[in-house]
Scaffold this motif. Sequence first.
Motif, mmCIF file in Angstrom:
data_model
loop_
_atom_site.group_PDB
_atom_site.id
_atom_site.type_symbol
_atom_site.label_atom_id
_atom_site.label_comp_id
_atom_site.label_asym_id
_atom_site.label_seq_id
_atom_site.Cartn_x
_atom_site.Cartn_y
_atom_site.Cartn_z
ATOM 1 N N ARG A 2 -7.537 2.171 -9.116
ATOM 2 C CA ARG A 2 -7.539 1.296 -10.291
ATOM 3 C C ARG A 2 -7.461 2.124 -11.569
ATOM 4 N NH1 ARG A 2 -12.006 -1.467 -9.539
ATOM 5 N NH2 ARG A 2 -11.013 -3.148 -8.395
ATOM 6 N N GLU A 3 -8.221 3.232 -11.601
ATOM 7 C CA GLU A 3 -8.244 4.086 -12.796
ATOM 8 C C GLU A 3 -6.865 4.724 -13.012
ATOM 9 O OE1 GLU A 3 -11.075 7.291 -12.590
ATOM 10 O OE2 GLU A 3 -10.797 7.824 -14.699
ATOM 11 N N VAL A 22 -10.743 1.693 -4.506
ATOM 12 C CA VAL A 22 -9.951 2.400 -3.486
ATOM 13 C C VAL A 22 -8.929 1.489 -2.821
ATOM 14 C CG1 VAL A 22 -11.550 4.282 -2.901
ATOM 15 C CG2 VAL A 22 -11.752 2.068 -1.729
ATOM 16 N N GLY A 23 -9.081 0.168 -3.036
ATOM 17 C CA GLY A 23 -8.090 -0.760 -2.467
ATOM 18 C C GLY A 23 -8.654 -1.689 -1.405
ATOM 19 N N ALA A 47 0.835 -1.195 0.000
ATOM 20 C CA ALA A 47 0.000 0.000 0.000
ATOM 21 C C ALA A 47 0.876 1.253 0.000
ATOM 22 C CB ALA A 47 -0.890 -0.035 1.220
ATOM 23 N N GLN A 48 0.596 2.142 -0.924
ATOM 24 C CA GLN A 48 1.331 3.399 -1.033
ATOM 25 C C GLN A 48 0.414 4.533 -0.598
ATOM 26 O OE1 GLN A 48 4.556 3.376 -2.335
ATOM 27 N NE2 GLN A 48 4.288 1.150 -2.355
ATOM 28 N N TYR A 49 0.845 5.334 0.336
ATOM 29 C CA TYR A 49 0.011 6.461 0.772
ATOM 30 C C TYR A 49 0.852 7.481 1.514
ATOM 31 C CZ TYR A 49 0.395 3.484 4.758
ATOM 32 O OH TYR A 49 0.932 2.694 5.728
ATOM 33 N N LEU A 96 -15.215 -5.108 8.212
ATOM 34 C CA LEU A 96 -16.012 -4.642 7.066
ATOM 35 C C LEU A 96 -15.252 -3.496 6.400
ATOM 36 C CD1 LEU A 96 -18.617 -4.296 5.375
ATOM 37 C CD2 LEU A 96 -19.547 -2.916 7.239
ATOM 38 N N LEU A 97 -14.876 -3.692 5.132
ATOM 39 C CA LEU A 97 -14.139 -2.662 4.407
ATOM 40 C C LEU A 97 -15.121 -1.885 3.529
ATOM 41 C CD1 LEU A 97 -11.176 -4.961 3.462
ATOM 42 C CD2 LEU A 97 -10.993 -2.965 4.936
ATOM 43 N N LEU A 98 -15.137 -0.579 3.714
ATOM 44 C CA LEU A 98 -16.075 0.251 2.965
ATOM 45 C C LEU A 98 -15.295 1.213 2.086
ATOM 46 C CD1 LEU A 98 -18.231 0.972 6.100
ATOM 47 C CD2 LEU A 98 -19.065 -0.305 4.128
#
Length: 459
Positions: free
Chosen positions: A364-365, A178-179, A146-148, A171-173
């Motif tokens: 993703r885009e 967005v990953g 993960a890059q941030y 739960l991932l929202l």
Amino acid sequence: MENSSLHSLIETIVLTSNNNITITNGAGEILYFNPKHWTVYGVKQEDCLGKTVYELEAKGVFNPSITALVIKKKQQVELMQQTLTGKTIMTTAYPIFDSNNQIQFVVSYAQDQTEINKLHLQYKELERQIQNYQQVVKALRQQETAQYRNKKMEEIKRTIHRVANTNATILLLGESGVGKSMWARKIHQLSNERNEPLIEVNCSTIPESLFETELFGYEPGSFTGAHKQGKKGLIEQAHHGTLFLDEIGELSLSLQVKLLKVLVEKKFKRVGSNTDRTSHFRLITATNRPLEEMVNKGEFRLDLYYRINVIPIEIPPLKKRKEDIVFLASHYLSIMNNKYHMEKELHTETYEYLTEYHWPGNVRELENLIERLVLTVDSIIIYPSHLPQALFKNKQMEPDIIDLPLPKNNESLKARLERIEKHILLHTYKQYPSSYKVADLLGISQASAARKLKKYRAE
Ligand SMILES: Nc1ncnc2c1ncn2[C@@H]1O[C@H](COP(=O)(O)OP(=O)(O)OP(=O)(O)O)[C@@H](O)[C@H]1O
């Protein structure tokens, strides 16, 4: 050759054959039963000779009797048999007719498939494990680290590291791209179950009619088209590992009930079986749908929502973490350069355009765009003019001739043309604040656009 030597020759051939050979007369009475293979059927030669296949079928020695079918159909038959010993046998039987076209003998050959089936199951299991490792390798290859830079993302990382090995339901929202899947994989890798399977299920791609068989598996012969040896469901495959249910918001209400039941009871039955099975897995779910809103509208069950919403983690969209855009863009640039053996660079102005864009498809885009640019741009430097139109807020605008300044008294044509040129250049630059884009749109060189802009902007 004498009859007796022919008989002993045939006896030797039959005895040394790998097939289990049975010979009956036209009434199904067993005349010969290869003694070597009694272990397959669980009966000895002496218990079979003189008996009919109908009697042995009734005792469950084999089911169904292939000889009985040959006698009935008067033709060759091939089928799978189950035996008293629980084996699966592949059998082929042939009728032998007399001069009156009546069946005189039936010869059947049987091969024990149990080992083959076992190998097949082991093969499937290995295939599944390979798929798992492929996912891991793919993630490693793509350097799915993960890059941030964004603070919120830093907090998310800390939460994930804290809860990864607690077995808590997560739960991932967040919007699409967005990953969420990437973080789900990360959680699994950080958990104590990292060496156990990670089973990823995209709930939106499993047809309603196949949901149960896919999730719970099925017993042999439970429905037409089922694998003969039955199938382990995804829930069973996730035993001791992680079950990641992606796009959980796409599950229909009836499937939500079925899923909830497993989560509450912690057991399930394969389709076609009455036996309860258990599977202990860590549950991670993800969705880009507003689950709370869906609960209010009655589209998502409140009880299921409570079950999965133990540790909710909301991943912000890319447009809300602009500092990550530049970081991710250069990350993907180096990945794509490596992948395609290129040495492309993004111009500083290109970075500015990327930062201003709203990225509806999120990371993703961005990843796809960088890959496309690396592959399609001829020059080493990727300029703003290489970016797709969508990255420019407004549509390309031609300056409106009616808006052009009126001629001043005694103004020469040259002076007037310069004023018009100034108007066009500044107008375009206002829309696209990049000398490269201006040059591209007006069909002049970038050097000329930069020179003219410098001159007119200073006036
Ligand atoms: N912070 C990040 N650093 C590096 N790569 C990332 C990051 N976030 C996402 N990605 C990459 O972006 C792509 C899309 O991510 P992913 O498939 O996990 O999104 P998602 O939220 O699960 O999307 P969807 O809802 O459509 O399933 C993947 O290739 C992933 O590796």
